[in-house]
Design an enzyme around this catalytic site. Structure first.
Site: not given
Length: 466
Positions: A175, A248, A282, A372
């Site tokens: 997906k 992850e 990331c 982040e």
């Protein structure tokens, strides 16, 4: 790509059973360029059924057969480079030449690496651990894998997920992110010429689609690249059925710059890496920790290198309006002691572009340091000694990647031991290779992409005693 995408299930293209669709927006213009299925439970049921039906035969093919299929797929990706580039860049807004020259070769290499790794899965030699009995180990595929990929590197993350899963003998239901499905759908259509029906399925959709997929009873393993929020939700859902999970998640990478570096060279290199893909990576170098003796000189050199970057050529837009709003909210909430040295504003042009931004004067407990950013924004902080640098580097909830910049080999090796991250680079940042694992610790998740470790994550061990 056609204006209206379809799911790819059991070797066939089909719309969502309900007929529901989602708009797809080109981030470089802000205009709708197409539509994708908003898949529901009927669609995830069909995809999982196709994957489950294909598993018995695919899982018992020889490694050599799977290798040849993946090698053919890698060749086909190269042959369809133009179409894949167009599909990826219309969804993400990335400069096409950057995608073609920097991402596409790595995607092909990943598929080829796992094609070879399929024939090199390790196992313990048979031995006698008790009298009259011989033990041996089998490594077997786990079954149907639900794989959910993000919007920052749609095609690359699809390759990172499906290549090891298929190499190990699993089948996949992929997906893609709701805003960037085009290249993944095209990949499945290309793969259909080289894989049996049902081995690779792609369903488009939103969070509810992902929820239906991860809770499906046929799914044995869930692999996700995404946010911490998504990882927590998926891990909780998987726990109800004791499904295996590979996560992850986010990152907030520190860059430790010691006072013995070549300031101009390090600043120029790091500026290019920090703002690649508009900072939507990331592992992007986000928190610059610079020795106090060179802090001002490095900041000036880094700011100058940042100003030289060209919007639309060196970096593209944010991936969607929501991500631009997130970056704007973070910058608008800066404390009074923080200083925007470069950038700080949206770019006055169509699309979701934002200036590459450098923020100095921040403190360790500031939100912009702790969270982040996932955009073209970095912070710069001074440190006094090695111990403080390592403390500041680790003093966040993420642990995906870090880099240390120094000419002192012993100092570099101390840092590689001390930093609590899955990846540490020395005098470089951001380079990945298919042979080495990519994964994190703490809130950056668990499990590995790439490498033999990534392949083994898609297997299970069986002890056989004769």
């Amino acid at each position: 790509m056609a204006d209206a995408l379809e799911n790819h299930i059991g070797g066939e293209d089909r719309p969502a059973a309900s007929g529901a669709t989602m708009e797809l927006v080109d981030p470089s213009t802000g205009h709708v360029h197409g539509h994708a299925p908003r898949s529901g439970r009927a669609d995830t049921d069909a995809a999982c059924a196709a994957a489950a039906a294909a598993f018995p035969e695919w899982s018992t093919t020889t490694p050599a057969t799977r290798q040849l299929a993946l090698l053919a797929l890698a060749d086909a990706i190269e042959e369809h480079a133009d179409a894949l580039t167009a599909a990826e860049t219309v969804d993400t807004g990335k400069p096409p030449e950057l995608f073609r020259t920097e991402e596409l070769p790595a995607i092909v290499d990943t598929v080829r690496y796992f094609a070879g790794a399929a024939r090199n899965i390790p196992g313990a030699a048979a031995a006698e651990y008790t009298e009259g009995r011989t033990s041996l180990l089998r490594r077997e595929p786990v079954g149907v894998c639900a794989q959910i990929t993000p919007w920052n590197y749609p095609l690359m993350m699809a390759a990172w997920k499906i290549a090891p899963a298929l190499a190990a003998g699993n089948t996949s239901v992929l997906k893609p992110a709701d805003t960037t499905p085009s290249s993944s759908v095209l990949l499945a259509r290309i793969a259909a010429a080289h894989l049996p029906p049902g081995v690779l399925n792609v369903v488009c959709g939103d969070r509810d689609t992902g929820r239906a997929l991860t809770c499906h009873r046929s799914v044995a393993l869930i692999a996700v690249t995404g946010s911490v929020r998504a990882g927590r939700e998926i891990a909780a859902a998987a726990a109800a059925d004791l499904k295996r999970v590979h996560l992850e998640l986010g990152g907030n990478a520190p860059v430790i710059v010691h006072d013995d570096v070549d300031i101009a060279s390090a600043a120029s290199t790091l500026a290019g890496v920090a703002f690649a893909n508009a900072g939507q990576d990331c592992t992007a170098p986000t928190r610059f920790l610079v020795h106090e003796r060179i802090h001002d000189a490095f900041l000036a050199a880094f700011a100058a290198a940042t100003r030289r970057l060209r919007i639309g050529t060196d970096l593209g837009p944010l991936a969607h309006a929501g991500q631009l709003a997130s970056v704007r909210a973070l910058l608008s909430g800066l404390p009074a002691h923080a200083e925007v040295v470069v950038g700080g504003a949206p770019v006055p042009r169509p699309g979701f572009f934002h200036e590459p931004t450098v923020v100095a004067g921040v403190r360790q407990d500031d939100e912009i340091v702790q969270e982040e950013i996932f955009g073209p924004v970095v912070t710069v902080q001074p440190f006094t000694d090695e111990a403080e640098a390592l403390h500041l580097a680790d003093d966040v909830r993420f642990g995906l990647a870090a880099s240390v910049w120094t000419r002192d080999h012993d100092r570099a090796m101390r840092a590689t031991r001390a930093l609590h991250t899955g990846i540490v680079w020395v005098n470089t940042h951001g380079t990945t290779v298919s042979e080495m694992p990519h994964g994190g610790v703490k809130h950056s998740g668990y499990g590995s992409d790439l490498s033999l470790s990534g392949l083994l994550d898609y297997t299970q061990v069986k002890h056989v005693m004769v």
